[in-house]
Design a protein around this motif. Sequence first.
Motif, PDB file in Angstrom:
ATOM      1  N   UNK A  23       0.892  -1.121   0.022  1.00  0.00           N
ATOM      2  CA  UNK A  23      -0.136   0.328  -0.165  1.00  0.00           C
ATOM      3  C   UNK A  23       0.792   1.103   0.008  1.00  0.00           C
ATOM      4  N   UNK A  24       1.939   1.130   0.423  1.00  0.00           N
ATOM      5  CA  UNK A  24       3.076   2.220   0.581  1.00  0.00           C
ATOM      6  C   UNK A  24       3.595   2.923  -0.839  1.00  0.00           C
ATOM      7  N   UNK A  25       3.782   1.778  -1.591  1.00  0.00           N
ATOM      8  CA  UNK A  25       4.359   2.171  -2.858  1.00  0.00           C
ATOM      9  C   UNK A  25       3.221   2.561  -3.789  1.00  0.00           C
ATOM     10  N   UNK A  26       1.953   1.735  -3.917  1.00  0.00           N
ATOM     11  CA  UNK A  26       0.802   2.169  -4.305  1.00  0.00           C
ATOM     12  C   UNK A  26       0.405   3.749  -4.147  1.00  0.00           C
ATOM     13  N   UNK A  27       0.552   4.247  -2.878  1.00  0.00           N
ATOM     14  CA  UNK A  27       0.263   5.439  -2.563  1.00  0.00           C
ATOM     15  C   UNK A  27       1.094   6.443  -3.277  1.00  0.00           C
ATOM     16  N   UNK A  28       2.450   6.085  -3.186  1.00  0.00           N
ATOM     17  CA  UNK A  28       3.322   6.851  -3.888  1.00  0.00           C
ATOM     18  C   UNK A  28       3.267   6.941  -5.485  1.00  0.00           C
ATOM     19  N   UNK A  31       0.430   9.172  -6.405  1.00  0.00           N
ATOM     20  CA  UNK A  31       0.918  10.600  -6.199  1.00  0.00           C
ATOM     21  C   UNK A  31       1.800  10.919  -7.242  1.00  0.00           C
ATOM     22  N   UNK A  32       2.463  10.102  -8.080  1.00  0.00           N
ATOM     23  CA  UNK A  32       3.425  10.325  -8.921  1.00  0.00           C
ATOM     24  C   UNK A  32       4.680  10.716  -8.210  1.00  0.00           C
ATOM     25  N   UNK A  33       4.882  10.273  -7.070  1.00  0.00           N
ATOM     26  CA  UNK A  33       6.098  10.581  -6.385  1.00  0.00           C
ATOM     27  C   UNK A  33       7.290   9.526  -6.719  1.00  0.00           C
ATOM     28  N   UNK A  34       8.536  10.068  -6.845  1.00  0.00           N
ATOM     29  CA  UNK A  34       9.704   9.263  -7.247  1.00  0.00           C
ATOM     30  C   UNK A  34      10.321   8.670  -6.014  1.00  0.00           C
ATOM     31  N   UNK A  35      10.781   7.278  -6.077  1.00  0.00           N
ATOM     32  CA  UNK A  35      11.334   6.793  -4.856  1.00  0.00           C
ATOM     33  C   UNK A  35      12.218   5.457  -5.333  1.00  0.00           C
ATOM     34  N   UNK A  36      12.809   4.901  -4.511  1.00  0.00           N
ATOM     35  CA  UNK A  36      13.662   3.773  -4.642  1.00  0.00           C
ATOM     36  C   UNK A  36      13.411   2.926  -3.838  1.00  0.00           C
ATOM     37  N   UNK A  37      13.471   1.387  -4.300  1.00  0.00           N
ATOM     38  CA  UNK A  37      13.125   0.606  -3.204  1.00  0.00           C
ATOM     39  C   UNK A  37      14.468  -0.304  -2.888  1.00  0.00           C
ATOM     40  N   UNK A  55      17.864  -2.871   9.476  1.00  0.00           N
ATOM     41  CA  UNK A  55      17.820  -2.124   7.830  1.00  0.00           C
ATOM     42  C   UNK A  55      18.961  -1.382   7.565  1.00  0.00           C
ATOM     43  N   UNK A  56      19.397  -0.488   8.571  1.00  0.00           N
ATOM     44  CA  UNK A  56      20.611   0.666   8.090  1.00  0.00           C
ATOM     45  C   UNK A  56      21.609  -0.373   8.255  1.00  0.00           C
ATOM     46  N   UNK A  57      22.016  -1.396   8.987  1.00  0.00           N
ATOM     47  CA  UNK A  57      23.262  -2.368   9.066  1.00  0.00           C
ATOM     48  C   UNK A  57      23.200  -3.184   7.714  1.00  0.00           C
ATOM     49  N   UNK A  58      21.989  -3.586   7.557  1.00  0.00           N
ATOM     50  CA  UNK A  58      22.201  -4.379   6.115  1.00  0.00           C
ATOM     51  C   UNK A  58      22.144  -3.889   4.677  1.00  0.00           C
ATOM     52  N   UNK A  59      21.681  -2.530   4.928  1.00  0.00           N
ATOM     53  CA  UNK A  59      21.676  -1.745   3.675  1.00  0.00           C
ATOM     54  C   UNK A  59      22.897  -0.691   3.412  1.00  0.00           C
ATOM     55  N   UNK A  60      23.811  -0.771   4.917  1.00  0.00           N
ATOM     56  CA  UNK A  60      24.741   0.027   4.499  1.00  0.00           C
ATOM     57  C   UNK A  60      24.675   1.675   4.785  1.00  0.00           C
ATOM     58  N   UNK A  61      23.448   2.196   5.328  1.00  0.00           N
ATOM     59  CA  UNK A  61      23.307   3.384   5.647  1.00  0.00           C
ATOM     60  C   UNK A  61      23.445   4.084   7.018  1.00  0.00           C
ATOM     61  N   UNK A 146      15.348   6.789   4.424  1.00  0.00           N
ATOM     62  CA  UNK A 146      15.042   5.525   4.176  1.00  0.00           C
ATOM     63  C   UNK A 146      13.767   5.281   5.096  1.00  0.00           C
ATOM     64  N   UNK A 147      12.612   4.491   4.866  1.00  0.00           N
ATOM     65  CA  UNK A 147      11.615   4.412   5.843  1.00  0.00           C
ATOM     66  C   UNK A 147      11.144   2.997   5.325  1.00  0.00           C
ATOM     67  N   UNK A 148      10.459   2.348   6.088  1.00  0.00           N
ATOM     68  CA  UNK A 148       9.713   0.925   5.908  1.00  0.00           C
ATOM     69  C   UNK A 148       8.714   1.146   4.764  1.00  0.00           C
ATOM     70  N   UNK A 149       9.029   0.020   3.721  1.00  0.00           N
ATOM     71  CA  UNK A 149       7.803   0.182   2.699  1.00  0.00           C
ATOM     72  C   UNK A 149       6.719  -0.573   2.807  1.00  0.00           C
ATOM     73  N   UNK A 150       6.609  -1.175   4.104  1.00  0.00           N
ATOM     74  CA  UNK A 150       5.386  -1.581   4.343  1.00  0.00           C
ATOM     75  C   UNK A 150       5.447  -3.055   4.898  1.00  0.00           C
ATOM     76  N   UNK A 151       6.735  -3.802   4.805  1.00  0.00           N
ATOM     77  CA  UNK A 151       7.001  -5.141   5.112  1.00  0.00           C
ATOM     78  C   UNK A 151       8.275  -5.019   5.632  1.00  0.00           C
ATOM     79  N   UNK A 152       8.610  -6.366   6.507  1.00  0.00           N
ATOM     80  CA  UNK A 152      10.095  -6.216   7.013  1.00  0.00           C
ATOM     81  C   UNK A 152      10.916  -6.662   5.817  1.00  0.00           C
ATOM     82  N   UNK A 153      12.042  -6.035   5.900  1.00  0.00           N
ATOM     83  CA  UNK A 153      13.085  -6.319   4.773  1.00  0.00           C
ATOM     84  C   UNK A 153      12.862  -5.658   3.353  1.00  0.00           C
ATOM     85  N   UNK A 154      11.975  -4.690   3.433  1.00  0.00           N
ATOM     86  CA  UNK A 154      11.601  -3.571   2.217  1.00  0.00           C
ATOM     87  C   UNK A 154      11.496  -2.272   2.877  1.00  0.00           C
ATOM     88  N   UNK A 155      12.326  -1.771   2.229  1.00  0.00           N
ATOM     89  CA  UNK A 155      12.478  -0.003   2.583  1.00  0.00           C
ATOM     90  C   UNK A 155      12.097   0.622   1.451  1.00  0.00           C
TER      91      UNK A 155
END
Length: 177
Positions: A23-28, A31-37, A55-61, A146-155
Motif C-alpha cells: 500500500x505504501x508504494x501504491x500511494x506513492x 501521487x506520482x512521487x519518485x522513490x527507490x526500493x 535495515x540500516x546495517x544491512x543496507x549500509x546506511x 529510508x523508511x519502511x516500505x510496508x513489510x519487514x526487509x523492504x525499505x
Amino acid sequence: MRKPYDGALWVRKKHERGTGSTPATVQLDKAGIAFTTYEYAHSNDHMDDGYGVEAAAKLGFDEHRVFKTLMADTGSERVVGVVPVSGHMDLKALAAAVGAKKASMADPKVAMRESGYVVGGISPLGQRTHHKTVLDESALQYDEILLSGGKRGFSIGINPNDLIAVLGAVAAPIGTW
C-alpha cells in the motif's frame, strides 16, 4: 555515505510506476512521487536493537538517515511520528507538534490494526487509517531518507519534502538522541 553491505543479497532499484507491491508504494505511485526500493533478508536474530537498525546495517546506511514509524495516542486521536532509528521519539514534542497536551505510545496491536502493517514493517505511507503525521526535522538535511516500505526487509528511499507533501505531514523536532 553508504558502507558496503557484507551480508545477504539486497536489491536497490529505481521504482517504476505501476509496479507497486505494498500500500505504501501504491500511494506513492498514485501521487506520482519518485522513490527507490531497497530489499534485504530480514532476520529475527539479534533484534534487540530494532528493525530499523537492522535495515540500516544491512543496507549500509547511516542510522540517522533511516527512519522508523511510531504511533502515539494523544487521548483524542492517534498520530504518527517518523524519527531516525538512531534515537527515540520525544512524546511531549510530538504532542506539541499536533496541538495536544500529551501523548503516549499506542498499543502495538492498535498500531497494526490501524496501519494495516505488522510491527517492524509499519510505514507512514498507505496506512489503512489516515493519521496526522510528524516527521523529525532532521530528515530535511538529506536528499533521501529510508523508511519502511510496508513489510519487514523492504525499505523505501524518498525525498523528505516529497514525504511531507504526500502525507500532508509537518516537520518538527520530535527525535531525541
